[in-house]
Design an enzyme around this catalytic site. Structure first.
Site: not given
Ligand code: 4NP
Length: 144
Positions: A7, A10, A12-14, A117
């Protein structure tokens, strides 16, 4: 079989996809090696977001031992399948592909749908967990 979940951050989702897939593999006695990575480097070295950790724990899955890392070109060599969460991840990973062998390994986890997201909306973690769980179940049915 080796599977990488990707994702943006790295955190939240992955990490959820990584933990859920590992859990299902263990439950079903499948020989799968799973990891996860991000296309962005903001959180490298950190553990998963607390909201993902909590949601996973509420479903009996411990993801606290995961450490955020960046997607790297050598992941195309090591992994058999690379599953991404949304179209930005797809574009970013494909932009690093060196050839068709790399490109064919990369797919949306949910095939024709994205995993949104949840970073800016606490209420999305639970639905995102269920979307990812469904995707992982279908991958196992298809690939294993
Ligand atoms: P992820 O979510 O891609 O599911 O891990 C996010 C985590 C952090 C950020 C964006 C999306 N960020 O901008 O820090």
């Amino acid at each position: 079989m080796k599977i990488l979940m990707v994702c943006l951050g790295n955190i939240c989702r992955s990490p959820l996809a990584h933990g859920i897939m590992e859990y299902m593999a263990r439950e079903q006695g499948l020989d799968l090696e799973i990891d996860s990575a991000g296309t962005g480097d903001w959180h490298v070295g950190e553990g998963p977001d607390r909201r993902s950790t909590r949601t996973a724990r509420e479903h009996g899955i411990d993801i606290t031992n995961q450490v955020c890392r960046l997607f790297r070109v050598s992941d195309f060599d090591y992994y058999d399948h690379i599953f991404v969460m949304d179209n930005n991840n797809l574009r970013d990973v494909l932009s690093l592909a060196r050839n068709e062998d790399d490109r064919i390994k990369v797919k949306l986890l949910l095939r024709d749908k994205i995993v949104p997201d949840p970073y800016f909306d606490d209420a999305q973690f639970e639905p995102v967990f269920h979307m990812i769980e469904k995707g992982c179940r279908e991958i196992i049915e298809e690939l294993v």
